[in-house]
Every structure is written in C-alpha cells, then in structure tokens.
Design an enzyme around this catalytic site. Sequence first.
Site, short mmCIF file in Angstrom:
data_model
loop_
_atom_site.label_atom_id
_atom_site.label_comp_id
_atom_site.label_asym_id
_atom_site.label_seq_id
_atom_site.Cartn_x
_atom_site.Cartn_y
_atom_site.Cartn_z
CG HIS A 193 -7.03 7.66 4.92
ND1 HIS A 193 -6.41 6.54 5.40
CD2 HIS A 193 -7.67 7.28 3.79
CE1 HIS A 193 -6.66 5.51 4.60
NE2 HIS A 193 -7.42 5.93 3.61
CG HIS A 237 -7.74 1.78 -2.41
ND1 HIS A 237 -7.11 2.59 -3.30
CD2 HIS A 237 -7.07 1.92 -1.23
CE1 HIS A 237 -6.09 3.21 -2.71
NE2 HIS A 237 -6.05 2.82 -1.45
CG HIS A 272 -10.42 2.25 1.28
ND1 HIS A 272 -10.24 2.89 0.08
CD2 HIS A 272 -9.49 2.76 2.13
CE1 HIS A 272 -9.23 3.73 0.18
NE2 HIS A 272 -8.76 3.69 1.40
CG HIS A 288 -9.25 8.37 -0.16
ND1 HIS A 288 -7.90 8.70 -0.25
CD2 HIS A 288 -9.29 7.10 0.31
CE1 HIS A 288 -7.18 7.68 0.15
NE2 HIS A 288 -7.98 6.69 0.48
CD GLU A 339 -5.45 9.40 -4.78
OE1 GLU A 339 -4.44 9.04 -4.17
OE2 GLU A 339 -5.56 9.32 -6.01
CG HIS A 353 -1.97 1.04 1.20
ND1 HIS A 353 -2.18 1.93 2.24
CD2 HIS A 353 -2.90 1.36 0.26
CE1 HIS A 353 -3.17 2.73 1.93
NE2 HIS A 353 -3.63 2.42 0.74
CG HIS A 390 -1.02 5.61 -1.82
ND1 HIS A 390 -2.00 6.48 -2.27
CD2 HIS A 390 -1.69 4.57 -1.27
CE1 HIS A 390 -3.19 6.00 -1.99
NE2 HIS A 390 -3.03 4.83 -1.39
#
Length: 630
Positions: free
Chosen positions: A330, A206, A366, A326, A311, A175, A179
């Site tokens: 987080h 995802h 998610h 998104h 995103e 992960h 990114h």
Amino acid sequence: MVSETGEKQKRVVGLFEYVALTTRSKFGLRVQRDPSLIGLGILGRGELFNCFHPEHLNEARILYEALIAAHSFDDFLDLSHQARDYVNQGLFLYAVSVAILHRDDCRGVSLPPIQEVFPNKFIPAETLSKALVDAEQHPDTEVDIITDMEFVGNILDPEYLLSYYREDIGINAHHWHWHLVYPATWRADITGKTMDRKGELFYYMHQQMCARYDCERLSNGMPRVIPFHNFTEKLHGFSSHLSSGISGKHYSSRAEGLILQDLSDVTVQDMERWRDRILDAINLGFVTDEHGRETVLDETSGIDILGDIIESSYESVNKSFYGSLHNWGHVMIGDIQDPEGKYQTPSGVMSDTATSLQDPIFYRWHRFIDNIFLEYKSKLHSYNKDDLSFNGVEIVNVQLKENPDKIVSTTFKKDLLNLSYAYYLDRKGDIKVRYEHLDHDPFTYEIAVENHSRKTKHATVRIFLAPKYDELGNELSPNELRRLMIELDKFRAELHPGNNVIERKSSESSVTLSTERSFGELLHGEGANDNADEFCSCGWPQHLLIPKGNSRGMEFHLFVMVTDWLQDTVTSGHSQAICVDAVSYCGAKDQLYPDRKPMGFPFDRIIEAKTMKEWLYPNMEDVIVTIKHH
C-alpha cells in the site's frame, strides 16, 4: 432524559467536531501534556496520516494504548483533549477511534461517521469547494445548502464504469472502520484483549471485497480483475480528486505507466523476497519463528497464522523474516509518484484505509494477496460428505417470498452527506452534498426445510450469491464460482420434526450494517444504548448487499446450505454478544468468532465437481435468480 451512556456519547462525539480546524495551542494557550503522552507529536500536524506506514502506525499505537489504559472515562477524555491539540489530526482520529471501540466504559457509545468528520476523504475537492462557496454566498443562514457530487473521471477510462462502486461512501467507510476494530498493531499482552481469528478475518473480509468487485465488473460487461503479479509491471494511472481538509494538499495522482520504486525504508527486492518466503512456507507446510521453531500451517489455524504474517500484524510469528508484504505494498503504490520524496508530493489514496478502495489498483493488489491465501487453501483436502452433509435434513425449496420469478431489482438512489460538523461557517442551516449510490429493493428468503428425524435440530443457515456466467458468456464451474461467491447471510434456525419454512429478510443480513447514526444524532446523545448489543459501526453497507446486475437481467446462483449448529457453535451458552452487527466480517466484539467453520465455508476449498448439481447434498440448494438493474 438522556442516559449515562447518552451523556458519554455527547462528550465523546465532541472530540471529533471540527477536528481538522485550529486548536487552543494556535492561540498561544498552554497545552498540558500528561507523561503518558510523551513521545507523541512526531508526525507533523497537517501531514497525511498513512494507515499502513509502520512509523505512523507505531505513533498511533502509543496514543491508543495510552488512551485505553486511562483509569477512568474522565481520564480518557482529558488525555484525548490534550492529544487533540498537538498530535497529527488524522493520527488522532484513528487512535481515539480505536480506543473508544475497545474501552469497556465506552460500551454503547458509537463513533461518528468518518464521512462526516473528514468528508474530504470521500468527496472530490471541486465538489467540496463549490459547496463551501455556495454556503458563504447564501445570505439566509437558516436554509440548507445542497450541492450535487459527480463521479470522478469520464468514459475515456474503462474503469469509469465502476466509479459508482469504488467511490461509494459506505464501502470506503466500512474499510476504514474494519481496520479500527482490528488494528495491525494490536498487542493483546498490553491491552488485555485477544482478537479471535484476526488474521483469518483479514483474509476473509478482503477476499469478499474482491469477489464483490468482480461481480460488479461482470455486471457491467467487464472482465474479472487481473491480479497484480509482477513487481516490475507498469501500472495504470489514477486520480482521485481528493484533498486533505487539513493542509489543502491533494492526494497524489498516479501517472500512466509508472512502476514500483525502492523507498528509503523498503525495496522492491524486499517485497519479492517476502512473497517468496511466504510461498515457500505454504509449500513446506510450516512457518519458522525468529528462534527457528516451526509451526505447522494446519487446517485449523494455518489461515490465521498466514493472515497475521501477510498483514504484518503484531502477532506475526517472524516479522523480520516474512516482512510486511501487504502494508508496504500500500505504501509503495501510494508513493509511486515521488518515491524519493524529492518533490514532497503527498501520498496517493492507497495510503489510507478510508480512500484506498477508490483506486482500481486496490483490487488488483488484493487479488494478488488473495492468490497467496488461495495457494494455501489449495493444499488442504476438499470437503467430503462428512464435512458437507447434515444427516436427516433436506432443503426442499428456496424462493424469494412474494417474488415467484426470483427477480431482484437494483437502481441508483440519492442520499445526502452533511458537512456541517467538519467545516464551521457560522450558519444555522446545514451544508450538504447530494450523491448517488447503488441500492436494491428489499426481499425475503423463503427456505423450505424437511427435518426427517424425530427431534428438533438447531441449524446454521448459510446463503451465498455468485454470477452464473463469466465475461465471455461461458457458464462458470463450481471451482471458478468459489472466488466469486458473496456471503449474503449466516444465521441460526430451529428445525422441528417435519416441514419447516424459514423466512429471513435481506435487511437482517449478517454481513451488513443494520443502521447508521448521523453526527448530529450522536452529538445530542441519541442512539446510545445501555444494553449489551450496542451498535458498533462495523459492517458492509446494506445498500450494496446485492450486485448491480444489468438492464437485461443477469443470472446468479443463489446457494443455500444448512449445517449442524451444534458442530458450528463455539459456545454452549446463549449469552448475548456485544456488537453483533455484521458478525461475518467483523466477528463478535471481545468474544470468539461465532462459527467454528472456516470463514467462507464451504467455498474456501477446491471443489472437484464439474457442475453445482453434481456437488450438492440434500442439505444444500442452488437456484438461479435474476438481478435486473433499472
């Protein structure tokens, strides 16, 4: 003799050795700063770098753009050494890694494993502490010190059953690395490199994580994930036991029953507003940019546009209107313990791409994000015969070679993580942590295909896996199976007239990382590759290709489909791609995504059939395999 790429490899890896420790500036030595680095150093050293916070990401973007723009490899290294001495350590690691992955003169150079650079992101603080104490107390510096790691929590928490999965070092490293390959802040107009279907890849990678997690839950007799759906709901508690190797601060724990709170930069109402605007756009069938121009969410590019919006990547058509759903989610969850910063409590693991998968809320969050994409997909027509069939091609049989009972075995295996390149203790022997991870026996697909035409046909073989039953023992319908289908492989094959037998090893999967090189190997220039197909470190771990199953034997659908490669391919030539490992999740570096079909095809749209048998065409096959855990 070490090649030129090998020499570059050694020089690059040196940037990461003991990156969290004291630098030259701490000894009073003057740190020269190039003009291109002006404005950096805002995030303090020792602070936790938040991979989703816009201010942290913006500073990281400034740094990686400066490093990518360096005229030569030597200039890049010089700038990196300068930045290493005064920018935040986590931010430095992120930005330098992005630059290495995307500089042309770093082709063939691999990043050191993040778990060996910052093991504190993967190993509980108590295990690290014990390992370091053991090393200091051992009089023989030649001997390796090995300390065992235990999973966090206990059976009082039902989620403890899945600790082995959430705390798996391989998926958390994956992960983090994904990114880096696809930064949200990537600006093609500045870097000169466009990332094909980046928004769709954000969705699909995802989505597959969520499908994989649900399969793991069903393997352990647990219900599928309940999506996050209410911004005022109380969240379950969680403690990762992880600490920062830089400052000694622990990633914040989340007490039971907390709800999301307004932050200084974003409110809960902002989140609800952005969600509603995105859903409105899906229902209307178009998005609106900041100048009022409308862009239709069509079958070809709609999912990519939505991915960029959700995103909140640089390509978002209207960031001020659709927001950053998104990323701020987080941040909000990570700061839920101290939203006002009153107690200067560090963020939780949801703030970091290398740690967020350890928190069960990651998968609920998610699934909520995936539900938005699912809403868009529900507006598209179901695939018809023209979309799904391959004229003249029939799959006759699917077997697991040398395994007529179609049983795949899984078990837990031991592995070692080397701490020696993160902590300096003046000893020749290594300091290692021993941990467990799920693994499976290797197997080989054997696919018998009949080509009824007189010409050789080029085909794309697609392989998926999904559980046969839900948590209550009911057989899942094709439409329910869609969200649980794990892509196992996708590859090209030639079908000669008549009978064809295609064999493919599980280790050759298009979603997994074929190999991983250690910090020590890279530090000595080993594994560097001057060829175009170099290792790029992006991919699902091979040991987690297959879900755990259970001790009784758990039945899964193994679905195989053969489609026309000439209709799937995006290029007419056969030029070698660079970074071709795990193309299903990671794409082909600096090239078009090597499949014209939507990601997840044919399971990305509603299936109206009641049974799999009713839905199948001759170029498809669905067999039941058993996964048995020992």
